[in-house]
Scaffold this motif. Structure first.
Motif, PDB file in Angstrom:
ATOM      1  N   CYS A 169     147.577  10.879  43.582  1.00  0.00           N
ATOM      2  CA  CYS A 169     146.417  11.329  42.813  1.00  0.00           C
ATOM      3  C   CYS A 169     146.374  12.855  42.865  1.00  0.00           C
ATOM      4  O   CYS A 169     146.990  13.479  43.729  1.00  0.00           O
ATOM      5  N   ALA A 208     143.051  17.544  39.325  1.00  0.00           N
ATOM      6  CA  ALA A 208     142.728  17.970  37.964  1.00  0.00           C
ATOM      7  C   ALA A 208     143.759  17.390  37.007  1.00  0.00           C
ATOM      8  O   ALA A 208     144.909  17.126  37.385  1.00  0.00           O
ATOM      9  N   ASP A 209     143.347  17.219  35.740  1.00  0.00           N
ATOM     10  CA  ASP A 209     144.238  16.619  34.737  1.00  0.00           C
ATOM     11  C   ASP A 209     145.516  17.427  34.562  1.00  0.00           C
ATOM     12  O   ASP A 209     146.615  16.861  34.516  1.00  0.00           O
ATOM     13  N   ARG A 210     145.377  18.734  34.463  1.00  0.00           N
ATOM     14  CA  ARG A 210     146.558  19.559  34.203  1.00  0.00           C
ATOM     15  C   ARG A 210     147.481  19.624  35.412  1.00  0.00           C
ATOM     16  O   ARG A 210     148.694  19.772  35.266  1.00  0.00           O
ATOM     17  N   ALA A 244     147.921  17.076  37.434  1.00  0.00           N
ATOM     18  CA  ALA A 244     148.615  15.784  37.374  1.00  0.00           C
ATOM     19  C   ALA A 244     149.764  15.841  36.369  1.00  0.00           C
ATOM     20  O   ALA A 244     150.888  15.385  36.656  1.00  0.00           O
ATOM     21  N   ALA A 245     149.513  16.398  35.188  1.00  0.00           N
ATOM     22  CA  ALA A 245     150.554  16.477  34.163  1.00  0.00           C
ATOM     23  C   ALA A 245     151.698  17.382  34.601  1.00  0.00           C
ATOM     24  O   ALA A 245     152.879  17.067  34.380  1.00  0.00           O
ATOM     25  N   THR A 279     147.081   9.752  39.295  1.00  0.00           N
ATOM     26  CA  THR A 279     145.684   9.428  39.016  1.00  0.00           C
ATOM     27  C   THR A 279     144.835  10.672  39.237  1.00  0.00           C
ATOM     28  O   THR A 279     144.954  11.329  40.274  1.00  0.00           O
ATOM     29  N   VAL A 280     143.976  11.001  38.307  1.00  0.00           N
ATOM     30  CA  VAL A 280     143.149  12.199  38.407  1.00  0.00           C
ATOM     31  C   VAL A 280     141.823  11.852  39.066  1.00  0.00           C
ATOM     32  O   VAL A 280     141.103  10.962  38.616  1.00  0.00           O
ATOM     33  N   ASN A 287     138.802  14.179  40.135  1.00  0.00           N
ATOM     34  CA  ASN A 287     138.169  15.493  40.212  1.00  0.00           C
ATOM     35  C   ASN A 287     137.134  15.527  41.337  1.00  0.00           C
ATOM     36  O   ASN A 287     136.434  14.534  41.575  1.00  0.00           O
ATOM     37  N   GLN A 326     134.531   9.470  39.500  1.00  0.00           N
ATOM     38  CA  GLN A 326     135.891   9.805  39.909  1.00  0.00           C
ATOM     39  C   GLN A 326     136.424   8.893  40.999  1.00  0.00           C
ATOM     40  O   GLN A 326     137.578   8.480  40.988  1.00  0.00           O
ATOM     41  N   ARG A 370     138.440   5.659  40.520  1.00  0.00           N
ATOM     42  CA  ARG A 370     139.878   5.748  40.274  1.00  0.00           C
ATOM     43  C   ARG A 370     140.655   5.721  41.580  1.00  0.00           C
ATOM     44  O   ARG A 370     141.707   5.087  41.688  1.00  0.00           O
TER      45      ARG A 370
END
Length: 520
Positions: free
Chosen positions: A282, A285-287, A289-290, A303-304, A306, A504, A507
Motif C-alpha cells: 500500500c 498517495a495515488d501518484r 502508488a503509480a 493499494t492507496v 491516504n 481509507q 482499503r
C-alpha cells in the motif's frame, strides 16, 4: 509463543495477529497510530512496534491495540558516529573518538611528566649531589627526550585535528563519496555502512517479531522492510505461514533527505531487494502508488491509503478567537497563515517567510507548528528578522492529532510551499488533508499532486515553487476574497466525510483479508 504474551492470545473472533513496524518513536506518527487502532477495532490482535526514546522496552495500550517500543542500544549508529568518514585526511587522522581521546590524554600526561623530570633534574643540580660529568649527561638526555616529547605532541595534535575535521564533515554529511558510490552499486555491507540504523533495527525489532509470532507483518517505510523480510523467512522456516505487507509512505527513488545523500539511495535499494517477498503493498498517495508500480515493474498497483484525519476531528462552526488564532491573541480580521507539517529546507518554508516581507502582506502573520526551535527553524527566524518581519513569524508547539483540525480552523489560510523534487511532486501531505477538513483555503506550490487537487476543487491558489513574489500574490488573492475559496467546499457538493481516515482504512483492512487468505 512467549509466556509474556500468554494472556493476550487471540480471542475466538480474532482475525489473526498483526505486527506493525515503524522506525520512529510512534508518538508523532498519526498514520501508524490510526492504522493500529483501526486494525484492532476491526478484530485483528494488533501490536505496533517502534523505537523507545528511553532505550528501554516500553508498552502501553492504544485503543484496543498494544504499543511496544523496543529496547535499543543503537550500537551500529553509535559506532559510526565515533568512527567518522575519513577522506584524504584519514591518512593521519585517528580512526575513532576513543583512540583520539586516549592518545591526546596520554600526550598531555607525557608533557606534564616531562615538566616533572625538568623539576627533578633542577633540584638535583641545585643540591650539588651529582658531579659535573653526570650533570652534563643528564641535561643532554633530558634535552633529547624533551625534543622528542614536543615533536610527538605536534604529531598527536595533527592527528587529533584531522579527526576533529572528519567529525565535523560527518555531521554535515555522514557518508563519503566512495561510500555513496558503493551504496549506489548495491550490496548489503555498503547499505549497512551508509545507514547503520538498518542493523540497529534488526537488533531491536527482529527478536521481538519472532516473540510475537504474527500472521501478518506490516512494515511501514523501507527502513523496516528488511527486518520484516528476514522475520518472514525465519517464521516460514519454522512452518508458520506469515504474510508481509509493505506500506510506502514516500517514493524513495525520488526522495531527498537534507544532509544525507545516501538515504534515498539505500532505501530504494531496500525496496528493490525485498519487494519480491511482499504479499501486498500500500502507498500513502495515488501518484506514489503509480510511480512505484512503474519503477519496480509491479504486477499490481499498490493499494492507496491516504493519511486523512478521522471523522471525529471534523469541525463545524468554530469560535474565531479559539485555536491557533486564540493562542496568538490575534483579532479575527488579522490574516493568519498557518503551516503544521515538518520543517526542512526542501519544504520551501523560506518562500513563505520571504513573501511575508512583501509590502502587500505587511498586515499578515505566519504561524508554524514545530517540534523544535533549533536547526532550520532557527534559520527561518533569523531570515524573518533580517527581512523586518520577525515579529509576525510565530512558532507554536505541535498539538495532539485529534485536536489539530479544530486548532487550525481559525487560521485564514494553510500553506504547503514544497520545492520541486520527484517525491514531493507525487505526495499529498497529512497536513494538506487537515487544512481541507478544517475548511481552510489552501495555498500550495506548483508541485503536481497537491496543486492538481487545489485546481480541481477551487479551494485555494497555486504559486511557482520557490518564488516569494508568486507566493505573496497567491496569498493576497485569498486574503482579498477568502469566502470565494471556502465556498468551494460547499459548491463541490462533497460529503464532509469524504476526505477522512474511515474512507481509507477500509482499503487497508481489505488488503489484510486478501493476503491472509492467499495460499503460498
Amino acid at each position: 509463543m512467549s509466556q509474556e504474551f500468554a494472556g493476550e492470545e487471540p480471542s475466538g473472533n480474532s482475525l489473526g495477529r498483526v505486527v506493525m513496524l515503524v522506525g520512529n518513536f510512534i508518538d508523532g506518527d498519526s498514520r501508524v497510530q490510526k492504522q493500529a487502532r483501526s486494525a484492532a477495532a476491526a478484530g485483528w490482535q494488533t501490536f505496533l512496534v517502534g523505537r523507545s526514546p528511553s532505550g528501554q522496552r516500553e508498552e502501553y495500550p492504544l485503543g484496543q491495540a498494544t504499543v511496544i517500543r523496543a529496547a535499543e542500544v543503537m550500537t551500529a549508529t553509535r559506532y559510526r558516529s565515533s568512527h567518522p568518514r575519513r577522506g584524504l585526511s584519514g591518512v593521519i587522522a585517528y580512526r575513532s573518538r576513543e583512540v583520539s581521546k586516549v592518545k591526546h590524554r596520554r600526550q598531555r600526561m607525557r608533557q606534564e611528566n616531562s615538566a616533572i623530570e625538568r623539576m627533578r633534574l633542577g633540584r638535583q643540580l641545585e643540591s650539588g649531589s651529582i658531579n659535573p660529568v653526570v650533570a652534563a649527561a643528564l641535561r643532554s638526555d633530558f634535552a633529547v627526550r624533551a625534543v622528542a616529547t614536543r615533536g610527538l605532541g605536534y604529531w598527536v595534535a595533527a592527528r587529533k585535528q584531522a579527526f576533529d575535521r572528519n567529525v565535523a564533515r560527518s555531521k554535515a554529511d555522514p557518508n563519503s563519496g566512495l561510500r555513496l558510490l558503493l551504496a549506489r552499486i548495491g550490496g548489503d555491507s555498503p547499505a549497512w555502512d551508509a545507514q547503520p540504523r538498518l542493523v540497529d533495527f534488526e537488533d531491536s525489532f527482529g527478536p521481538l517479531i519472532d516473540e510475537l509470532e504474527p500472521d501478518i507483518i506490516h512494515a511501514n517505510d523501507a527502513d523496516t522492510l528488511g527486518v520484516a523480510a528476514r522475520a518472514l523467512i525465519r517464521a516460514r522456516a519454522k512452518g508458520r505461514d506469515v504474510k508481509l505487507i509493505y506500506d510506502a509512505h514516500e517514493f524513495f527513488p525520488g526522495e531527498i533527505r537534507h544532509g544525507d545523500a545516501s538515504w534515498h539511495v539505500v532505501m530504494a535499494g531496500e525496496e528493490r531487494r525485498y519487494l519480491p517477498l511482499v504479499d501486498g503493498v500500500c502507498a500513502a498517495a495515488d501518484r506514489i502508488a503509480a510511480a512505484m508500480a512503474d519503477c519496480y515493474h509491479l504486477s499490481t498497483v499498490p493499494t492507496v491509503v491516504n493519511n486523512m484525519p478521522e471523522r471525529s476531528t471534523l469541525v463545524g462552526t468554530v469560535d474565531a478567537t479559539s485555536g491557533v488564532r486564540g493562542d496568538l491573541k490575534l483579532d479575527p480580521d488579522v490574516p493568519l497563515i498557518v503551516h503544521a507539517g515538518m520543517v526542512a529546507p526542501v519544504r520551501g518554508l523560506d518562500t513563505i517567510v520571504r513573501a511575508l516581507a512583501d509590502p502587500a502582506l505587511s498586515h499578515a502573520h505566519f504561524a508554524m507548528l514545530v517540534g523544535s526551535r533549533q536547526g532550520y527553524v532557527a534559520d527561518l527566524v533569523r531570515l524573518a528578522e533580517s527581512l523586518g518581519c520577525g515579529e509576525r513569524l510565530h512558532l507554536l508547539d505541535y498539538v495532539p492529532v485529534q485536536e489539530l483540525t479544530a486548532y487550525l480552523a481559525t487560521a485564514t489560510v494553510g500553506v504547503e510551499p514544497f520545492l520541486h523534487t520527484p517525491h514531493q511532486e507525487l505526495t499529498v501531505t497529512t497536513k494538506f488533508w487537515s487544512y481541507l477538513n478544517a475548511r481552510l483555503p489552501i495555498v500550495v506550490s506548483d508541485v503536481k499532486a497537491m496543486s492538481a487537487i487545489v485546481a480541481e476543487m477551487g479551494n485555494g491558489e497555486v504559486f511557482a515553487a520557490g518564488d516569494a513574489q508568486s507566493a505573496a500574490e497567491a496569498l493576497r488573492k485569498v486574503f482579498d476574497d477568502r469566502k470565494r475559496y471556502t465556498h468551494a467546499y460547499e459548491a463541490t457538493g462533497s460529503d464532509a466525510t469524504q476526505f477522512t481516515w474511515e474512507t481509507q482504512v477500509e482499503r487497508m483492512l481489505a488488503l489484510y483479508q486478501a493476503v491472509n487468505h492467499v495460499k503460498p
